[in-house]
Design an enzyme around this catalytic site. Structure first.
Site, PDB file in Angstrom:
ATOM      1  N   LEU A   1     -13.637 -10.866  -2.608  1.00  0.00           N
ATOM      2  CA  LEU A   1     -13.704 -10.462  -4.014  1.00  0.00           C
ATOM      3  C   LEU A   1     -13.559  -8.958  -4.200  1.00  0.00           C
ATOM      4  CD1 LEU A   1     -16.545 -12.929  -5.058  1.00  0.00           C
ATOM      5  CD2 LEU A   1     -14.070 -13.240  -5.289  1.00  0.00           C
TER       6      LEU A   1
ATOM      7  N   ARG B   1     -17.937 -11.994   1.745  1.00  0.00           N
ATOM      8  CA  ARG B   1     -18.790 -11.757   2.924  1.00  0.00           C
ATOM      9  C   ARG B   1     -20.083 -11.055   2.523  1.00  0.00           C
ATOM     10  NH1 ARG B   1     -16.590  -7.822   7.592  1.00  0.00           N
ATOM     11  NH2 ARG B   1     -16.413  -6.490   5.752  1.00  0.00           N
TER      12      ARG B   1
ATOM     13  N   LYS C   1      -8.835  -8.512   3.603  1.00  0.00           N
ATOM     14  CA  LYS C   1      -7.984  -7.570   4.330  1.00  0.00           C
ATOM     15  C   LYS C   1      -7.259  -8.327   5.440  1.00  0.00           C
ATOM     16  CE  LYS C   1      -8.486  -3.102   6.602  1.00  0.00           C
ATOM     17  NZ  LYS C   1      -7.582  -2.313   5.775  1.00  0.00           N
ATOM     18  N   ALA C   2      -5.929  -8.213   5.453  1.00  0.00           N
ATOM     19  CA  ALA C   2      -5.125  -9.004   6.396  1.00  0.00           C
ATOM     20  C   ALA C   2      -5.427  -8.598   7.836  1.00  0.00           C
ATOM     21  CB  ALA C   2      -3.636  -8.795   6.103  1.00  0.00           C
TER      22      ALA C   2
ATOM     23  N   SER D   1       2.650 -10.981  -5.049  1.00  0.00           N
ATOM     24  CA  SER D   1       3.074  -9.616  -5.386  1.00  0.00           C
ATOM     25  C   SER D   1       2.750  -9.278  -6.826  1.00  0.00           C
ATOM     26  CB  SER D   1       4.579  -9.444  -5.170  1.00  0.00           C
ATOM     27  OG  SER D   1       4.947  -8.146  -5.588  1.00  0.00           O
TER      28      SER D   1
ATOM     29  N   GLY E   1       0.412  -6.397  -7.321  1.00  0.00           N
ATOM     30  CA  GLY E   1      -0.746  -5.511  -7.302  1.00  0.00           C
ATOM     31  C   GLY E   1      -1.892  -6.104  -8.097  1.00  0.00           C
TER      32      GLY E   1
ATOM     33  N   LYS F   1       7.783 -12.595   1.289  1.00  0.00           N
ATOM     34  CA  LYS F   1       6.997 -11.501   0.682  1.00  0.00           C
ATOM     35  C   LYS F   1       7.253 -10.201   1.454  1.00  0.00           C
ATOM     36  CE  LYS F   1       3.794  -9.273  -1.690  1.00  0.00           C
ATOM     37  NZ  LYS F   1       3.132  -8.270  -0.956  1.00  0.00           N
TER      38      LYS F   1
ATOM     39  N   HIS G   1      10.511  -8.886   0.347  1.00  0.00           N
ATOM     40  CA  HIS G   1      10.295  -8.313  -0.997  1.00  0.00           C
ATOM     41  C   HIS G   1       9.792  -6.881  -0.860  1.00  0.00           C
ATOM     42  CE1 HIS G   1       7.417  -7.100  -4.088  1.00  0.00           C
ATOM     43  NE2 HIS G   1       8.149  -7.757  -4.970  1.00  0.00           N
ATOM     44  N   ASN G   2       8.808  -6.678  -0.012  1.00  0.00           N
ATOM     45  CA  ASN G   2       8.242  -5.338   0.143  1.00  0.00           C
ATOM     46  C   ASN G   2       9.245  -4.378   0.769  1.00  0.00           C
ATOM     47  OD1 ASN G   2       5.969  -6.705  -0.731  1.00  0.00           O
ATOM     48  ND2 ASN G   2       4.587  -5.568   0.586  1.00  0.00           N
TER      49      ASN G   2
ATOM     50  N   GLU H   1      11.464  -3.348  -1.867  1.00  0.00           N
ATOM     51  CA  GLU H   1      10.684  -2.428  -2.725  1.00  0.00           C
ATOM     52  C   GLU H   1      10.711  -0.999  -2.147  1.00  0.00           C
ATOM     53  OE1 GLU H   1       6.677  -3.979  -3.599  1.00  0.00           O
ATOM     54  OE2 GLU H   1       5.905  -2.008  -3.060  1.00  0.00           O
TER      55      GLU H   1
ATOM     56  N   LYS I   1       1.680   0.903   4.047  1.00  0.00           N
ATOM     57  CA  LYS I   1       0.693  -0.021   4.614  1.00  0.00           C
ATOM     58  C   LYS I   1       1.288  -0.934   5.665  1.00  0.00           C
ATOM     59  CE  LYS I   1      -3.072  -0.153   1.364  1.00  0.00           C
ATOM     60  NZ  LYS I   1      -3.796  -0.960   0.378  1.00  0.00           N
TER      61      LYS I   1
ATOM     62  N   ARG J   1      30.763   0.318  27.324  1.00  0.00           N
ATOM     63  CA  ARG J   1      29.797  -0.604  27.945  1.00  0.00           C
ATOM     64  C   ARG J   1      30.397  -1.254  29.179  1.00  0.00           C
ATOM     65  NH1 ARG J   1      28.529  -4.991  25.180  1.00  0.00           N
ATOM     66  NH2 ARG J   1      26.443  -5.207  26.068  1.00  0.00           N
TER      67      ARG J   1
HETATM   68  P1  NBP Z   1      -8.867  -5.309   0.915  1.00  0.00           P
HETATM   69  O1  NBP Z   1      -7.600  -5.485   1.633  1.00  0.00           O
HETATM   70  O2  NBP Z   1      -9.399  -3.950   0.689  1.00  0.00           O
HETATM   71  O3  NBP Z   1      -9.995  -6.173   1.667  1.00  0.00           O
HETATM   72  C1  NBP Z   1     -11.344  -6.182   1.238  1.00  0.00           C
HETATM   73  C2  NBP Z   1     -11.894  -7.586   1.284  1.00  0.00           C
HETATM   74  O4  NBP Z   1     -11.806  -8.121   2.621  1.00  0.00           O
HETATM   75  C3  NBP Z   1     -13.379  -7.611   0.926  1.00  0.00           C
HETATM   76  O5  NBP Z   1     -13.626  -8.780   0.192  1.00  0.00           O
HETATM   77  C4  NBP Z   1     -14.051  -7.649   2.289  1.00  0.00           C
HETATM   78  O6  NBP Z   1     -15.342  -8.186   2.282  1.00  0.00           O
HETATM   79  C5  NBP Z   1     -13.098  -8.581   3.006  1.00  0.00           C
HETATM   80  N1  NBP Z   1     -13.263  -8.588   4.470  1.00  0.00           N
HETATM   81  C6  NBP Z   1     -12.977  -7.659   5.387  1.00  0.00           C
HETATM   82 BR1  NBP Z   1     -12.385  -5.982   5.011  1.00  0.00          BR
HETATM   83  N2  NBP Z   1     -13.228  -8.036   6.639  1.00  0.00           N
HETATM   84  C7  NBP Z   1     -13.739  -9.268   6.524  1.00  0.00           C
HETATM   85  C8  NBP Z   1     -14.241 -10.200   7.473  1.00  0.00           C
HETATM   86  N3  NBP Z   1     -14.222  -9.932   8.777  1.00  0.00           N
HETATM   87  N4  NBP Z   1     -14.720 -11.366   7.016  1.00  0.00           N
HETATM   88  C9  NBP Z   1     -14.736 -11.636   5.696  1.00  0.00           C
HETATM   89  N5  NBP Z   1     -14.256 -10.806   4.753  1.00  0.00           N
HETATM   90  C10 NBP Z   1     -13.778  -9.628   5.154  1.00  0.00           C
HETATM   91  O7  NBP Z   1      -8.802  -6.069  -0.502  1.00  0.00           O
HETATM   92  P2  NBP Z   1      -7.640  -6.092  -1.605  1.00  0.00           P
HETATM   93  O8  NBP Z   1      -7.031  -4.762  -1.826  1.00  0.00           O
HETATM   94  O9  NBP Z   1      -8.255  -6.824  -2.747  1.00  0.00           O
HETATM   95  O10 NBP Z   1      -6.499  -7.007  -0.940  1.00  0.00           O
HETATM   96  C11 NBP Z   1      -6.746  -8.342  -0.523  1.00  0.00           C
HETATM   97  C12 NBP Z   1      -5.515  -8.890   0.144  1.00  0.00           C
HETATM   98  O11 NBP Z   1      -4.432  -8.898  -0.783  1.00  0.00           O
HETATM   99  C13 NBP Z   1      -5.041  -8.050   1.331  1.00  0.00           C
HETATM  100  O12 NBP Z   1      -4.542  -8.892   2.335  1.00  0.00           O
HETATM  101  C14 NBP Z   1      -3.936  -7.217   0.762  1.00  0.00           C
HETATM  102  O13 NBP Z   1      -3.004  -6.792   1.731  1.00  0.00           O
HETATM  103  C15 NBP Z   1      -3.328  -8.185  -0.235  1.00  0.00           C
HETATM  104  N6  NBP Z   1      -2.589  -7.553  -1.321  1.00  0.00           N
HETATM  105  C16 NBP Z   1      -3.053  -6.448  -1.935  1.00  0.00           C
HETATM  106  C17 NBP Z   1      -2.338  -5.871  -2.964  1.00  0.00           C
HETATM  107  C18 NBP Z   1      -2.851  -4.663  -3.686  1.00  0.00           C
HETATM  108  O14 NBP Z   1      -2.130  -4.164  -4.554  1.00  0.00           O
HETATM  109  N7  NBP Z   1      -4.047  -4.186  -3.381  1.00  0.00           N
HETATM  110  C19 NBP Z   1      -1.139  -6.459  -3.384  1.00  0.00           C
HETATM  111  C20 NBP Z   1      -0.706  -7.613  -2.765  1.00  0.00           C
HETATM  112  C21 NBP Z   1      -1.445  -8.147  -1.734  1.00  0.00           C
HETATM  113  P3  NBP Z   1     -16.615  -7.192   2.097  1.00  0.00           P
HETATM  114  O15 NBP Z   1     -16.726  -6.956   0.627  1.00  0.00           O
HETATM  115  O16 NBP Z   1     -17.747  -7.978   2.637  1.00  0.00           O
HETATM  116  O17 NBP Z   1     -16.335  -5.945   2.871  1.00  0.00           O
END
Ligand code: NBP
Length: 485
Positions: A16, A40, A81-82, A134, A136, A188, A191-192, A195, A266, A451
């Site tokens: 979240l 978490r 987080k991926a 995609s 954001g 995806k 796409h990036n 971008e 990233k 070659r």
């Molecule tokens: P983040 O990529 O900053 O991740 C934070 C979230 O991951 C928090 O909920 C955190 O829980 C959780 N987390 C982590 Br870090 N390690 C964990 C673990 N070991 N077990 C369980 N939970 C864990 O969040 P975001 O920016 O909202 O992005 C989420 C996903 O969406 C990512 O994969 C990102 O690449 C993708 N995405 C982001 C965007 C963008 O514009 N930001 C766009 C498209 C896709 P915690 O609160 O307990 O630390």
């Protein structure tokens, strides 16, 4: 786990932070959805519940409670987080979910990780869907472009839910079943990559106009706003005008002049290029965009290089209006190349991994919600509708004509940039790619000769079948070709 009497939610979100919270709110705003949420650390869940009581979220502090709050078959979208976080959450969910349930990873996973995860989760009888999302944080809240992979069967359950939250373009939701296992995250990733190229091309256009005409960022914002009414109309052109118009509150200067000129990344652009190298697909415009960010982020090298010689004459263009129109056309032609290269990689990836990817559908779902949304994506859909086996997008009649109309400008801009000593890596590499593609003969023949000379790598001849090796050393009169077949 048996269905709990308290199982009230039809969809769940795990993770979240900004993306997960916004996606959960988007889901909750759609008729008929009750959304279970879990994170978490419980504080994020508490914050979401207290800030958005209207959403009617079902919050849980443990993953067991979360599973019990979902109707079966359970469907949960992971937005963490991926990487290691995704694996950790998958392990937790597979421990409490049952066969037939669906786990969706909506994070930015590397597609090969998704292939691995899908295979492992499938063995438990649970469906695993890697879905590229995609747009954001704004897109997650109001409607993203969604690229789900996974099995067709899981898409039957998931499709209507994802369609309800996706962006809508010309009446159609921006979501389609891309293909099995990692196909969604693969697309995806491309796409990036596109971008990255699109952003770099726009940045080069801005730089050339600024240095060639002396216009201020605010004046160039007007140029981009004007471009956004024509064939370049797109989200990235639109926001570029806004970024250039922004004034720094502290200094009163254009904000773009206050921002440190080192671009971050990233990793998805680099993945696109690494994958293209493995597939043997020349995505040179995308690669230059990734490298341009790397170069910008090397302050020590850049500081050491400021004394390197460049053109001595100060440069400005004689006719700003004509130059700006040339840059606009060069941008459009280079952008066509970036998309053409990106779709080449999609075709190659589909072949390599056995995905039946509908290229026209991909262009359609990128028309809304995502960062590269643009008017001209309709032209790509039309091009593939006319000829699904198109070997290069740039050869489709519409794009061929568009480049034909732009090429004189494109060549002038690249030559001017080189002459003036202004870096335009994406513009110039796109033009070189275009000229390479259309060349009758390439100096690759010489490379083959080299070659064969040093490594006996053999070559083919234009006048007969077979594979040949020349005995290069010794008396030249004795050189003879050996058919190695
Ligand atoms: P983040 O990529 O900053 O991740 C934070 C979230 O991951 C928090 O909920 C955190 O829980 C959780 N987390 C982590 Br870090 N390690 C964990 C673990 N070991 N077990 C369980 N939970 C864990 O969040 P975001 O920016 O909202 O992005 C989420 C996903 O969406 C990512 O994969 C990102 O690449 C993708 N995405 C982001 C965007 C963008 O514009 N930001 C766009 C498209 C896709 P915690 O609160 O307990 O630390």
């Amino acid at each position: 786990m048996a269905e709990n009497a308290a199982a009230t939610a039809n969809i769940g979100v795990v993770g979240l932070a900004v993306m997960g919270s916004n996606l959960a709110r988007n889901l909750a705003s759609r008729e008929g959805n009750t959304v279970a949420v879990y994170n978490r650390s419980y504080e994020k869940t508490e914050t979401l519940l207290s800030e958005h009581p209207e959403a009617g979220f079902v919050g849980s502090s443990t993953v067991e409670e979360f599973a019990a709050s979902l109707q079966t078959p359970r469907t949960a979208i992971i937005m963490v987080k991926a990487g290691a976080g995704t694996d950790a959450v998958i392990d937790q969910l597979t421990a409490v979910f049952e066969p037939g349930d669906i786990i969706v990873d909506g994070g930015n996973a590397l597609f090969t990780d998704t292939i691995r995860r899908e295979k492992a989760v499938r063995e438990t009888g649970i469906h695993f869907v890697g879905a590229g999302i995609s747009g954001g944080e704004e897109g997650a809240l109001n409607g993203p472009s969604i690229m789900p992979g996974g099995s067709k069967e899981s898409y039957e359950t998931l499709g209507p839910i994802l369609s309800s939250i996706a962006a809508v373009a010309e009446g159609e939701p921006c979501v389609t079943h891309v293909g099995t296992d990692g196909a969604g995250h693969f697309v995806k990733m491309i796409h990036n990559g596109i971008e990255y190229a699109d952003m770099q091309l726009i940045a080069e256009a801005y730089d050339l106009i600024r240095r060639g005409t002396g216009k201020s960022p605010a004046e160039i914002a007007d140029v981009f706003a004007e471009w956004n009414t024509g064939e370049l109309e797109s989200y990235l052109i639109e926001i570029t005008a806004e970024v250039l118009r922004q004034v720094d509150a502290e200094t009163g200067k254009p904000l773009v002049d206050v921002i440190v000129d080192q671009a971050g990344a990233k990793g998805t652009g680099a993945w696109t290029v690494q994958t293209a190298l493995d597939l043997g697909i020349p995505v040179s415009g995308i690669a230059e965009a990734v490298f341009a960010r790397s170069l910008s982020s090397k302050p020590a090298q850049r500081a050491a290089a400021t004394d390197l010689p460049g053109p001595s004459d100060a440069w400005t263009v004689d006719d700003p209006e004509t130059f700006i129109e040339d840059v606009r056309r060069a941008l459009y032609a280079s952008k066509i190349i970036a998309y053409s290269q990106g779709f080449d990689e999609i075709v190659a990836g589909a072949e390599q991994y056995g995905w039946d990817i509908q290229k026209g559908e991909i262009a359609k779902i990128w028309r809304g919600g995502c960062i590269i949304r643009a008017q001209f994506l309709n032209r790509i859909t039309e091009a593939y509708a006319e000829n699904d086996g198109l070997v290069a997008l740039v050869t489709a009649p519409y794009f061929r004509d568009a480049v034909a109309g732009a090429q004189d400008s494109w060549r002038r801009v690249v030559a001017t940039a080189a002459h003036a000593g202004i870096p335009a890596p994406a513009f110039s590499s796109s033009l070189s790619y275009y000229d390479g593609l259309r060349a009758d003969r390439l100096p690759a023949a010489l490379v083959q000769g080299q070659r064969d000379f040093f490594g006996a790598h053999t070559y083919k001849r234009i006048d007969k079948d077979g594979t040949f090796h020349t005995l290069w050393s010794g008396d030249r009169s004795e050189i003879s070709a050996v058919d190695t077949h």
